[in-house]
Write an enzyme that holds these catalytic residues in place. Structure first.
Site, short mmCIF file in Angstrom:
data_model
loop_
_atom_site.label_atom_id
_atom_site.label_comp_id
_atom_site.label_asym_id
_atom_site.label_seq_id
_atom_site.Cartn_x
_atom_site.Cartn_y
_atom_site.Cartn_z
N LYS A 112 34.58 -3.73 6.72
CA LYS A 112 34.84 -3.39 8.13
C LYS A 112 33.53 -3.54 8.90
CE LYS A 112 36.82 0.34 10.91
NZ LYS A 112 37.32 1.71 10.89
N ARG B 180 44.07 12.93 18.49
CA ARG B 180 44.15 12.81 19.96
C ARG B 180 45.62 12.55 20.32
NH1 ARG B 180 39.69 8.32 20.03
NH2 ARG B 180 41.14 7.83 18.36
N SER C 273 35.10 6.04 19.89
CA SER C 273 33.90 5.25 19.61
C SER C 273 34.06 3.85 20.18
CB SER C 273 33.66 5.15 18.10
OG SER C 273 33.42 6.42 17.55
N HIS D 271 34.17 13.83 18.39
CA HIS D 271 33.82 14.15 16.99
C HIS D 271 33.02 15.45 16.93
CE1 HIS D 271 33.73 9.52 16.36
NE2 HIS D 271 34.75 9.96 15.65
#
Ligand code: PNS
Length: 165
Positions: free
Chosen positions: A41, A90, A128, A17
């Site tokens: 979430k 990615r 993450s 990030h």
């Protein structure tokens, strides 16, 4: 004055990030790192913790602001007069979700562009989720998160572990 918004969960911010945000900054005047506060979430770090970590990482950058938002990213970006959303890409596995989100956001607001920045190869394996997995299993997160917050992340994780006993 071009304002970009870089939305995400940042649970926690990784070096991937960090790299994307600094590379995006070159192309705008102001960049808002926008932490989505999605109550549905479940996140590992609290919103306050995520914001504290981000503020520490970017404290030397006057043109980067850390904010949180609820609801739609597009509405948040509109309220900030942002011209673009920035997302990192990615592997191919990111593409489907990103493609759908970019098209949805463009349908909501044709004037809001989504810009993708390809990951730095050095960070392409970092996420993450991987950092959280390592933390929970006492793995080494060196090089995966900005050095200045590595110990904060480990301490926060330890506090949570103690709280859960
Ligand atoms: O870091 P993440 O988890 O990939 O970030 C996802 C995020 C927060 C950018 C995404 O879930 C989001 O934009 N949420 C807000 C709701 C929204 O606008 N969804 C897309 C259009 S329906």
């Amino acid at each position: 004055m071009a304002t970009f918004v870089c939305p995400g969960s940042f649970d926690p911010i990784t070096n991937g990030h960090y790299d994307i945000i600094l590379r995006a900054l070159v192309h705008c005047d102001n960049l808002i790192v926008a932490v989505g506060d999605n109550k549905a979430k479940k996140s590992f770090f609290t919103l306050e913790e995520k914001i504290m970590l981000l503020n520490k990482v970017f404290m030397d950058y006057k043109s980067i602001k850390i904010e949180s938002f609820t609801g739609l990213t597009e509405e948040f970006a509109r309220s900030k007069n942002a011209t673009a959303l920035v997302r990192g890409l990615r592997a191919l596995s990111d593409f489907e979700f990103e493609f759908q989100m970019a098209l949805l956001n463009r349908k909501l607001n044709p004037n809001l562009e989504t810009l993708f920045i390809m990951t730095n190869a050095d960070y392409s394996y970092i996420s993450s989720a991987a950092v959280r997995e390592l933390l929970l299993n006492n793995g080494d997160i060196t090089g995966m998160v900005p050095d200045c917050i590595k110990n904060d992340i480990i301490s926060l994780c330890e506090e949570k572990r103690i709280g859960n006993r």
